[in-house]
Enzyme design. Sequence first.
Site, PDB file in Angstrom:
ATOM      1  N   TYR A  37      25.442 -87.731  -5.547  1.00 54.18           N
ATOM      2  CA  TYR A  37      25.437 -86.318  -5.910  1.00 54.18           C
ATOM      3  C   TYR A  37      24.069 -85.711  -5.607  1.00 54.18           C
ATOM      4  O   TYR A  37      23.037 -86.347  -5.827  1.00 54.18           O
ATOM      5  CB  TYR A  37      25.710 -86.149  -7.408  1.00 54.18           C
ATOM      6  CG  TYR A  37      27.125 -86.465  -7.845  1.00 54.18           C
ATOM      7  CD1 TYR A  37      28.223 -86.052  -7.085  1.00 54.18           C
ATOM      8  CD2 TYR A  37      27.365 -87.143  -9.028  1.00 54.18           C
ATOM      9  CE1 TYR A  37      29.519 -86.318  -7.511  1.00 54.18           C
ATOM     10  CE2 TYR A  37      28.654 -87.416  -9.463  1.00 54.18           C
ATOM     11  CZ  TYR A  37      29.737 -87.000  -8.695  1.00 54.18           C
ATOM     12  OH  TYR A  37      31.009 -87.258  -9.116  1.00 54.18           O
ATOM     13  N   HIS A 193      31.328 -78.352 -16.261  1.00 55.60           N
ATOM     14  CA  HIS A 193      30.868 -79.536 -15.535  1.00 55.60           C
ATOM     15  C   HIS A 193      30.688 -80.744 -16.446  1.00 55.60           C
ATOM     16  O   HIS A 193      30.264 -81.806 -15.982  1.00 55.60           O
ATOM     17  CB  HIS A 193      29.557 -79.243 -14.787  1.00 55.60           C
ATOM     18  CG  HIS A 193      29.761 -78.547 -13.473  1.00 55.60           C
ATOM     19  ND1 HIS A 193      29.169 -77.349 -13.161  1.00 55.60           N
ATOM     20  CD2 HIS A 193      30.515 -78.883 -12.391  1.00 55.60           C
ATOM     21  CE1 HIS A 193      29.547 -76.977 -11.945  1.00 55.60           C
ATOM     22  NE2 HIS A 193      30.364 -77.884 -11.460  1.00 55.60           N
ATOM     23  N   ARG A 223      28.791 -75.451  -0.036  1.00 55.92           N
ATOM     24  CA  ARG A 223      28.560 -76.883  -0.159  1.00 55.92           C
ATOM     25  C   ARG A 223      29.883 -77.585   0.068  1.00 55.92           C
ATOM     26  O   ARG A 223      30.932 -76.961   0.065  1.00 55.92           O
ATOM     27  CB  ARG A 223      27.983 -77.237  -1.532  1.00 55.92           C
ATOM     28  CG  ARG A 223      28.911 -76.930  -2.691  1.00 55.92           C
ATOM     29  CD  ARG A 223      28.250 -77.246  -4.028  1.00 55.92           C
ATOM     30  NE  ARG A 223      27.998 -78.665  -4.195  1.00 55.92           N
ATOM     31  CZ  ARG A 223      28.841 -79.526  -4.791  1.00 55.92           C
ATOM     32  NH1 ARG A 223      29.986 -79.108  -5.274  1.00 55.92           N
ATOM     33  NH2 ARG A 223      28.533 -80.791  -4.917  1.00 55.92           N
ATOM     34  N   TYR A 316      35.331 -91.618 -11.776  1.00 54.53           N
ATOM     35  CA  TYR A 316      35.521 -90.194 -12.030  1.00 54.53           C
ATOM     36  C   TYR A 316      36.463 -89.588 -10.995  1.00 54.53           C
ATOM     37  O   TYR A 316      37.332 -88.784 -11.321  1.00 54.53           O
ATOM     38  CB  TYR A 316      34.172 -89.474 -12.023  1.00 54.53           C
ATOM     39  CG  TYR A 316      34.319 -87.972 -12.059  1.00 54.53           C
ATOM     40  CD1 TYR A 316      34.691 -87.323 -13.237  1.00 54.53           C
ATOM     41  CD2 TYR A 316      34.126 -87.207 -10.917  1.00 54.53           C
ATOM     42  CE1 TYR A 316      34.867 -85.946 -13.264  1.00 54.53           C
ATOM     43  CE2 TYR A 316      34.299 -85.838 -10.936  1.00 54.53           C
ATOM     44  CZ  TYR A 316      34.666 -85.211 -12.111  1.00 54.53           C
ATOM     45  OH  TYR A 316      34.850 -83.859 -12.132  1.00 54.53           O
ATOM     46  N   LYS A 317      36.299 -89.981  -9.751  1.00 62.57           N
ATOM     47  CA  LYS A 317      37.144 -89.427  -8.698  1.00 62.57           C
ATOM     48  C   LYS A 317      38.544 -90.032  -8.719  1.00 62.57           C
ATOM     49  O   LYS A 317      39.408 -89.599  -7.958  1.00 62.57           O
ATOM     50  CB  LYS A 317      36.491 -89.650  -7.328  1.00 62.57           C
ATOM     51  CG  LYS A 317      35.238 -88.797  -7.105  1.00 62.57           C
ATOM     52  CD  LYS A 317      34.686 -89.002  -5.706  1.00 62.57           C
ATOM     53  CE  LYS A 317      33.336 -88.338  -5.486  1.00 62.57           C
ATOM     54  NZ  LYS A 317      33.407 -86.883  -5.330  1.00 62.57           N
TER      55      LYS A 317
HETATM   56  C1  HEM Z   1      29.710 -71.777  -9.897  1.00 61.67           C
HETATM   57  C2  HEM Z   1      30.699 -72.287  -9.263  1.00 61.67           C
HETATM   58  C3  HEM Z   1      31.265 -73.660  -9.574  1.00 61.67           C
HETATM   59  C4  HEM Z   1      32.449 -73.918 -10.164  1.00 61.67           C
HETATM   60  C5  HEM Z   1      33.453 -72.885 -10.651  1.00 61.67           C
HETATM   61  C6  HEM Z   1      32.572 -75.359 -10.255  1.00 61.67           C
HETATM   62  C7  HEM Z   1      33.651 -76.002 -10.832  1.00 61.67           C
HETATM   63  C8  HEM Z   1      33.770 -77.371 -10.949  1.00 61.67           C
HETATM   64  C9  HEM Z   1      34.850 -78.033 -11.619  1.00 61.67           C
HETATM   65  C10 HEM Z   1      35.993 -77.322 -12.331  1.00 61.67           C
HETATM   66  C11 HEM Z   1      34.669 -79.364 -11.499  1.00 61.67           C
HETATM   67  C12 HEM Z   1      35.572 -80.453 -12.058  1.00 61.67           C
HETATM   68  C13 HEM Z   1      35.052 -80.891 -13.400  1.00 61.67           C
HETATM   69  C14 HEM Z   1      36.082 -81.717 -14.144  1.00 61.67           C
HETATM   70  O1  HEM Z   1      36.161 -82.911 -13.890  1.00 61.67           O
HETATM   71  O2  HEM Z   1      36.802 -81.138 -14.975  1.00 61.67           O
HETATM   72  C15 HEM Z   1      33.449 -79.545 -10.735  1.00 61.67           C
HETATM   73  C16 HEM Z   1      32.929 -80.777 -10.383  1.00 61.67           C
HETATM   74  C17 HEM Z   1      31.695 -80.916  -9.751  1.00 61.67           C
HETATM   75  N1  HEM Z   1      30.804 -79.909  -9.422  1.00 61.67           N
HETATM   76 FE1  HEM Z   1      31.128 -77.945  -9.594  1.00 61.67          FE
HETATM   77  N2  HEM Z   1      31.484 -75.941  -9.696  1.00 61.67           N
HETATM   78  C18 HEM Z   1      30.646 -74.936  -9.267  1.00 61.67           C
HETATM   79  C19 HEM Z   1      29.452 -75.086  -8.631  1.00 61.67           C
HETATM   80  C20 HEM Z   1      28.868 -76.297  -8.372  1.00 61.67           C
HETATM   81  C21 HEM Z   1      27.619 -76.424  -7.690  1.00 61.67           C
HETATM   82  C22 HEM Z   1      26.770 -75.294  -7.138  1.00 61.67           C
HETATM   83  C23 HEM Z   1      27.359 -77.743  -7.617  1.00 61.67           C
HETATM   84  C24 HEM Z   1      26.123 -78.280  -6.950  1.00 61.67           C
HETATM   85  C25 HEM Z   1      25.602 -79.390  -7.075  1.00 61.67           C
HETATM   86  C26 HEM Z   1      28.463 -78.453  -8.250  1.00 61.67           C
HETATM   87  C27 HEM Z   1      28.601 -79.823  -8.371  1.00 61.67           C
HETATM   88  C28 HEM Z   1      29.713 -80.482  -8.830  1.00 61.67           C
HETATM   89  C29 HEM Z   1      29.900 -81.926  -8.744  1.00 61.67           C
HETATM   90  C30 HEM Z   1      28.906 -82.916  -8.136  1.00 61.67           C
HETATM   91  C31 HEM Z   1      31.144 -82.203  -9.316  1.00 61.67           C
HETATM   92  C32 HEM Z   1      31.836 -83.564  -9.376  1.00 61.67           C
HETATM   93  C33 HEM Z   1      32.767 -83.604  -8.190  1.00 61.67           C
HETATM   94  C34 HEM Z   1      33.358 -84.951  -7.828  1.00 61.67           C
HETATM   95  O3  HEM Z   1      32.704 -85.982  -7.921  1.00 61.67           O
HETATM   96  O4  HEM Z   1      34.517 -84.948  -7.355  1.00 61.67           O
HETATM   97  N3  HEM Z   1      29.352 -77.527  -8.700  1.00 61.67           N
HETATM   98  N4  HEM Z   1      32.925 -78.310 -10.424  1.00 61.67           N
END
Ligand code: HEM
Lengths: 346, 320
Positions: A37, A193, A223, A316-317
């Site tokens: 990440y 998050h 991203r 997690y994934k």
């Molecule tokens: C502001 C807009 C954003 C929204 C609406 C958003 C929404 C989400 C949601 C709903 C999840 C899933 C969480 C869960 O498990 O319930 C997630 C995961 C995640 N988000 Fe965001 N996010 C946003 C921006 C960002 C940004 C800018 C980053 C930058 C680093 C980020 C990094 C991550 C990461 C690393 C995960 C885990 C994903 C994975 O491993 O599959 N998010 N986000």
Amino acid sequence: MGIQFKQETFRDDYTFSNSPEAIRRFPFPFDRDEYMYSVNIEQHMPGPPKSYVEFPIDIDEHYVSEMRDRAIVLKEDPLRCQSLPHMLPAEWDLVELLMDSMSKHYPEHFQLTKDGDRWHWVNQPLGIDQTFTFGDTATLPCPPMEYITRQCQGDFALLDQRQDNLWMDAGIVTTQADWSLDFDIGMNFMEWHGPVPIAHDIGVFDRALKFLLNLQQGRPVRRLNWTMTINPRLDTSPENYHKWGQEKATVTPENVGDKVHLRVELQALWRLPRSNAIVFSIRAYLISMEELVTIPKWGRRFPRILKSLPEPIANYKGLSRYREMTIDWLSKYDDGQPTSPGFFPD
Amino acid sequence: MSGGVEILVRVADIEQATATVRRFTLAPLSGEPLPVYSAGAHVVVTMDDDGHRIRNPYSLISRAQDGSHYRIGVLKTPNSRGGSIYLHEKVCEGDELVITMPVNLFPIVRTGRKHVLVAGGIGVTPIYAMAEELRAASAPYEIHYAMRDASCGAFADELVEMHGDKVRLYRDDAQEVIRVDAILPHQPLGTHLYVCGPEGMIDAILAGGRKAGWPVENLHSERFLAPMGGAPFSVALAKAGITATVRSDQSLLEAIEEAGVDAPYLCRGGACGQCETRVISADGELIHNDHYLSDEEKASGAKIMTCVSRLKGRELVLDL
Ligand code: HEM
Ligand SMILES: Cc1cc2nc3c(=O)[nH]c(=O)nc-3n(C[C@H](O)[C@H](O)[C@H](O)COP(=O)(O)OP(=O)(O)OC[C@H]3O[C@@H](n4cnc5c(N)ncnc54)[C@H](O)[C@@H]3O)c2cc1C
Ligand code: FES
């Protein structure tokens, strides 16, 4: 010339597949052989012709079928589309952003004419011809965000900015990787998050939030995020886990190439003009392992990514169950040669 | 372009609104409509005063429905180093200026149940736009506007015309002051207050709000004296063997790029860490504006994020 839209399904008989051109423009998210990440945010600038970032809003061969799948999801579960009352100006901002962008970059498929507030929108692939008054919800068949996002690939969240935080106060979410709008609505950036491992501890979310609070009009960013999905299913929601969760158990060494998919989300963020809100688009792309290995560099790199992926992230994934089987299947495409830096095919 | 996208405009009209305030109507050179913005936003105006570059932020008062113009209002500031004097004395109708895309650091909170707008003097510019937005949205609001005397009333007349009895005017020369203790206690729960004006006035209103037990999240202010950009300094790139000047309207990263060196970056906003660069020596103080380095790293002075941080001093030597 225009795009040749495919007729295919993302459920039941799963007829989805990618054409060779779609494979070449797939947003492969790994620029090296390891994954961790990070705040991988960059400016959402136009990319090379035919690439997935040539235009700010990417429409591809799956458009028509994806929109049909969205309609099915919404019919079964209207709560996939929700908006708190103060988000109406942001909804209209989104209408403008998407109609302007789609009509400008795909004029053979979408046309928009404006006479002051009287707008005329034509969506040829979906057979829609609509005249309406911009800003007047009563002149559309449904609320503005729902209206336009039923016609645009990708999920969308509208974030209100206040108290130095972002609040998920509206969205349409039918193609998600196991999270729920109905659960997250009204939450702030740190709250939604919450479930993500590791990233909080290494400061990823603190930095990302501070960056986004300063996001400027006219300077969108993007991203990539990724996960894996069994069968080309767009709607992998918690609401429907009972339908797709069990499909993980159907993976066998023989069918990995066909069943296991890499799922990549192109996430872009824009500051919206009227509302000062932010729109977050989550555009999902699917590719089967069979299709992925047709690009030798990706075939070499992806098994290395899976091997070195930290356990908490794999869990997690939700890919622990078929991770080893997938690595085994892919390893015949990894000859151990070094891979070139960067995302793109050699 | 750390300042954002730039728009070329022509000064279509200049109006002497009061003895010390001029209002400028700015029309887009391209003919493309000027961007829509949310009330409370400002643009940064770039002026070229005989080769001396000045960049000042000015709040947007209004935008024509069709995007054919913006209006800003500028107070002639005593002891000015240039910007407001330049706009008052040198800029004529037909002249061209460069502005940035609108940026809003003073937005209306849309979840608010009611909005109390308080302006003093030139601080009326963002408040004027906010009042119009609230009126158009049929949201509950009231306006309190303090001015020196009746001759300062160009904005007052228009506010009264548009908002009627929602406006309360206060005149310094009649010993009328905005009484926070009178305004605040009777507001419904969930009301937000916005104040823009002279320092002393902002401080008094905010203190009054806290004293009345208002949550700080419901008290908002904008001060017109925010520091912008930074002083110029010189940067030496050790590996490339190049020395360049970082102008005040430029980021360190932009100056490095202008010097022809392909330095790393991703977000250009101090968050991703990509532009982290080793500092070999610094003749002056490092001004760290990023969210990436830890406090200890910032204090050590060994690294700098070139996209947002700079030097207050003479010369910075980087490992690039
Ligand atoms: C502001 C807009 C954003 C929204 C609406 C958003 C929404 C989400 C949601 C709903 C999840 C899933 C969480 C869960 O498990 O319930 C997630 C995961 C995640 N988000 Fe965001 N996010 C946003 C921006 C960002 C940004 C800018 C980053 C930058 C680093 C980020 C990094 C991550 C990461 C690393 C995960 C885990 C994903 C994975 O491993 O599959 N998010 N986000
Ligand atoms: C978000 C924002 C919005 C704004 N909106 C408006 C607006 O709508 N209308 C408007 O008129 N202004 C607005 N301003 C203020 C504007 O940007 C300028 O600061 C103002 O016009 C004065 O600029 P100047 O170049 O003439 O003066 P400057 O030379 O920058 O001087 C500004 C002040 O600093 C003092 N000063 C000057 N030199 C020194 C010195 N060496 N040491 C100590 N003090 C010094 C002066 O007395 C003066 O009061 C806004 C500012 C911000 C941050
Ligand atoms: S480019 Fe991202 S921190 Fe500087």
